[in-house]
Enzyme design. Structure first.
Site, mmCIF file in Angstrom:
data_model
loop_
_atom_site.group_PDB
_atom_site.id
_atom_site.type_symbol
_atom_site.label_atom_id
_atom_site.label_comp_id
_atom_site.label_asym_id
_atom_site.label_seq_id
_atom_site.Cartn_x
_atom_site.Cartn_y
_atom_site.Cartn_z
ATOM 1 C CE LYS A 49 42.898 10.887 16.479
ATOM 2 N NZ LYS A 49 42.622 12.017 15.409
HETATM 3 P P1 NAD Z 1 32.911 16.785 16.920
HETATM 4 O O1 NAD Z 1 32.371 16.326 18.419
HETATM 5 O O2 NAD Z 1 33.171 18.326 17.053
HETATM 6 O O3 NAD Z 1 31.659 16.724 15.864
HETATM 7 C C1 NAD Z 1 30.997 15.458 16.398
HETATM 8 C C2 NAD Z 1 30.151 15.433 15.376
HETATM 9 O O4 NAD Z 1 29.505 14.112 14.689
HETATM 10 C C3 NAD Z 1 28.593 15.674 16.358
HETATM 11 O O5 NAD Z 1 27.481 16.657 15.155
HETATM 12 C C4 NAD Z 1 28.108 14.928 16.654
HETATM 13 O O6 NAD Z 1 26.276 14.981 17.262
HETATM 14 C C5 NAD Z 1 27.657 13.843 15.438
HETATM 15 N N1 NAD Z 1 27.926 12.561 15.834
HETATM 16 C C6 NAD Z 1 28.673 11.353 16.622
HETATM 17 N N2 NAD Z 1 28.487 10.088 16.874
HETATM 18 C C7 NAD Z 1 27.165 10.039 15.710
HETATM 19 C C8 NAD Z 1 26.240 8.689 15.402
HETATM 20 N N3 NAD Z 1 27.156 7.817 15.861
HETATM 21 N N4 NAD Z 1 26.003 9.700 14.383
HETATM 22 C C9 NAD Z 1 26.328 10.617 13.698
HETATM 23 N N5 NAD Z 1 26.686 11.780 14.003
HETATM 24 C C10 NAD Z 1 27.204 11.795 15.306
HETATM 25 O O7 NAD Z 1 33.579 15.889 16.209
HETATM 26 P P2 NAD Z 1 34.936 16.556 14.620
HETATM 27 O O8 NAD Z 1 35.779 17.336 15.760
HETATM 28 O O9 NAD Z 1 34.165 17.246 14.201
HETATM 29 O O10 NAD Z 1 35.288 14.986 14.552
HETATM 30 C C11 NAD Z 1 34.512 14.806 13.724
HETATM 31 C C12 NAD Z 1 35.006 13.566 12.799
HETATM 32 O O11 NAD Z 1 36.453 13.887 12.379
HETATM 33 C C13 NAD Z 1 35.429 12.589 13.663
HETATM 34 O O12 NAD Z 1 36.129 11.412 12.570
HETATM 35 C C14 NAD Z 1 37.136 13.414 13.900
HETATM 36 O O13 NAD Z 1 38.704 12.282 13.831
HETATM 37 C C15 NAD Z 1 37.635 13.796 12.401
HETATM 38 N N6 NAD Z 1 38.818 14.594 12.491
HETATM 39 C C16 NAD Z 1 38.934 15.586 13.337
HETATM 40 C C17 NAD Z 1 39.151 16.949 12.948
HETATM 41 C C18 NAD Z 1 39.417 18.197 14.010
HETATM 42 O O14 NAD Z 1 40.239 19.074 13.640
HETATM 43 N N7 NAD Z 1 38.665 18.313 14.521
HETATM 44 C C19 NAD Z 1 40.686 17.085 12.107
HETATM 45 C C20 NAD Z 1 40.509 15.622 10.926
HETATM 46 C C21 NAD Z 1 39.454 14.728 11.627
#
Ligand code: NAD
Length: 416
Positions: A104
Site C-alpha cells: 500500500k
Molecule cells: P473515494 O475517495 O472515491 O470516496 C470516499 C468517500 O468517503 C467520499 O464520498 C468521501 O466524501 C467519503 N468520506 C471521506 N471521509 C469521510 C468521513 N470522515 N466520513 C464520512 N465520509 C467520508 O474512495 P473509495 O475508492 O471509494 O474508497 C473508499 C474506501 O474503500 C476506502 O477505505 C478504500 O480503501 C476502500 N477500497 C477502495 C477500493 C477501490 O477500488 N476504490 C477497493 C477496495 C477498498
C-alpha cells in the site's frame, strides 16, 4: 490504541493464530512488514512557495508474488495506517488465491487544496521517490481514497519516462486508452454486489427487498449504491464527508450520483423530502444492510451496541475495530469482512495487470464473469469455515488467508 490501524491488524493476526494454533515464528513474522519507505516530496506550489509533503510505500508480504495495493492521498495518512492497509492486502490477495502480495502507499496531503498542476507535480515526484520499489515484477500500485485514473496515468508515465519505454503494467486502475481494463472502475462495487447477493441467498432472504444504508459516496459507495438501486433495493441513507441524507421511502440514487459527479457535496443537495443526518447518525440508522464505504474505524466499541442492521458489508478497508467485532458477533450481526467484501477491486486490478503483461484485452462480460467466479469461490470457502467453526465471517476469512500465507512461508523457508 483501539484506533491505531496497524495495532488492529496485528490483533487480528493474534486472533487467527490462536484459533488455528499458528507456529509462533510465523505469527511473529506476519506482524512485521517486509519493506517500508518514507519519502519527502518537495513541490513548488503555483504561488512560487515550497511545500514538502510526506509519502509512504509499504510491502507487507511478497511471499506469494509481487506487491499489490492502492495509493491514498489524505491528510490523515501515516506510516501505521499504510502498514495496516498493506497487511490487509496480503490477506485479500491470499483469500482470492491471486499470485500477488500485500502492499500500500499514501501521501499525507489534502488533494482538494491542490491545483491540477500541483497534484501532477506531487504525483510525479512521489513516483520518482518510490521508483525502485515499484514495477510489474515488484509491486503494482492502484487507486485508493482520493486517487483516480488520471493519477495512475501520471504514475505510469513517470515510471515509463524513467525506464525509457512504456510500462503499462506498473499500475492498475489506468484509463482504458493506456492499458486500463474495462470494468475496473465498477469492480469493487460489483464485487460487493455479488457477495451481498450470495449472502442473502444463504440467509434465505431476497436482496431486492433489503433496506440499505451506505457511508461514503465515492467510487465504492457510489457504485454499490447504484447497483443496489437498480436492483430495486430501498437505499434509506447515504453520506459523504459533508454529512448524510435520509429518506424513509428511499433516496433517488441516480440523481444524487449526478450531483456528486459535479464535485458537489451531499449536504447541499436540495430536496425537502430528504433529512440531513450526521455520519454518526447514519451508522446507527435501522436497516437490513449497512455498508461502510468511506474509511477505517467507523464502527467501534463506542457505537457497536447501537448498530441496528442485520448485515454489515465492509466496502471500506478496516471500518470495524476488533472490540466492535466482538460486540457485533454477540448481537448476531453478520459482518462480511473487507478482505472478502471489497476484494473485487484488487481482483479486476489483477485482470488489468494480466492483460497488460499479455498485451491482450478482455471484454466486460469476461471481466465480470471471472470476477464473480473468483469472489463466489472465496465466499463459499469462507462460509464453509464460518459454519463449521461457528466463528465470525472475519475470523473464517482470516483463517483461510493466513493459512495460505503460512504455508507459502513454510514451503519457501526463511532465507538464508
Ligand atoms: P473515494 O475517495 O472515491 O470516496 C470516499 C468517500 O468517503 C467520499 O464520498 C468521501 O466524501 C467519503 N468520506 C471521506 N471521509 C469521510 C468521513 N470522515 N466520513 C464520512 N465520509 C467520508 O474512495 P473509495 O475508492 O471509494 O474508497 C473508499 C474506501 O474503500 C476506502 O477505505 C478504500 O480503501 C476502500 N477500497 C477502495 C477500493 C477501490 O477500488 N476504490 C477497493 C477496495 C477498498
Amino acid at each position: 490504541m483501539e484506533l491505531n490501524p496497524f495495532e488492529i491488524a496485528k490483533k487480528q493476526i493474534d486472533i487467527v493464530a490462536k484459533e488455528i494454533g499458528l507456529d509462533p515464528n510465523i505469527t511473529k513474522y506476519l506482524k512485521r512488514v517486509e519493506r517500508a519507505l518514507i519519502v519527502s516530496i518537495p513541490i513548488i506550489m503555483d504561488d512560487g512557495s515550497l511545500q514538502i509533503f510526506e509519502g509512504y510505500r509499504v510491502q507487507h508480504s511478497t511471499v506469494r508474488g509481487p506487491g499489490k495495493g492502492g495509493i491514498r492521498y489524505s491528510p490523515e495518512v501515516n506510516l501505521d495506517e499504510v502498514k495496516a492497509l498493506a497487511t490487509w492486502m496480503t490477506w485479500k490477495c491470499s483469500l482470492l488465491k491471486l499470485p500477488l502480495g500485500g502492499a500500500k502507499g499514501g501521501v499525507n496531503v489534502d488533494p482538494r487544496k491542490l491545483s491540477r498542476k500541483e497534484l501532477e507535480r506531487l504525483t510525479r515526484r512521489y513516483t520518482t521517490g518510490i521508483i525502485n520499489m515499484i514495477g510489474p515484477d515488484i509491486d503494482v500500485p492502484a487507486p485508493d481514497m482520493n486517487t483516480n485514473a488520471q493519477i495512475m496515468s501520471w504514475i505510469m508515465d513517470t515510471y515509463s519516462m524513467n525506464k525509457g519505454r512504456s510500462v503499462p503494467g506498473v499500475v492498475t486502475g489506468k484509463p482504458i486508452e493506456i492499458g486500463g481494463s474495462v470494468g475496473r472502475n465498477s469492480a469493487t462495487g460489483m464485487g460487493l454486489y455479488f457477495v451481498i447477493d450470495a449472502m442473502c441467498e444463504k440467509l434465505k432472504s431476497n436482496l431486492d427487498s433489503q433496506t440499505i444504508v451506505i457511508q461514503g459516496f465515492g467510487n465504492v459507495g457510489g457504485w454499490i449504491a447504484s447497483l443496489l438501486y437498480e436492483r430495486g433495493c430501498k437505499i434509506l441513507a447515504v453520506s459523504d464527508i459533508s454529512g448524510g441524507l435520509y429518506y424513509s421511502e428511499g433516496l433517488q440514487i441516480d440523481k444524487l450520483l449526478d450531483w456528486t459527479r459535479e464535485g458537489k457535496y451531499l449536504k447541499d443537495y436540495d430536496d425537502n423530502r430528504y433529512r440531513l443526518i450526521t455520519n454518526s447518525e447514519l451508522l446507527t440508522t435501522e436497516c437490513d444492510v449497512l455498508i461502510p464505504a468511506a474509511l477505517e474505524n467507523q464502527i467501534t466499541k463506542e457505537n457497536a451496541n447501537n448498530i441496528n442492521c442485520k448485515i454489515i458489508l465492509e466496502g471500506a478497508n478496516g471500518p470495524t475495530t476488533p472490540e466492535a467485532d466482538r460486540i457485533l458477533f454477540q448481537k448476531g450481526i453478520h459482518v462480511i469482512p473487507d478482505i472478502l467484501a471489497n476484494a473485487g477491486g484488487v481482483c479486476v486490478s489483477y485482470f488489468e495487470y494480466v492483460q497488460d503483461i499479455r498485451a491482450y484485452f478482455w471484454d466486460l462480460d469476461r471481466i465480470n464473469k471471472e470476477l464473480k467466479r473468483i469472489l463466489i469461490e472465496a465466499f463459499e470457502d469462507v462460509y464453509k469455515v464460518y459454519k463449521e467453526r461457528k466463528i465470525s465471517l472475519r475470523t473464517a476469512a482470516y483463517i483461510i488467508a493466513v493459512s495460505r500465507i503460512a504455508k507459502a512461508f513454510d514451503l519457501r523457508g526463511i532465507f538464508p
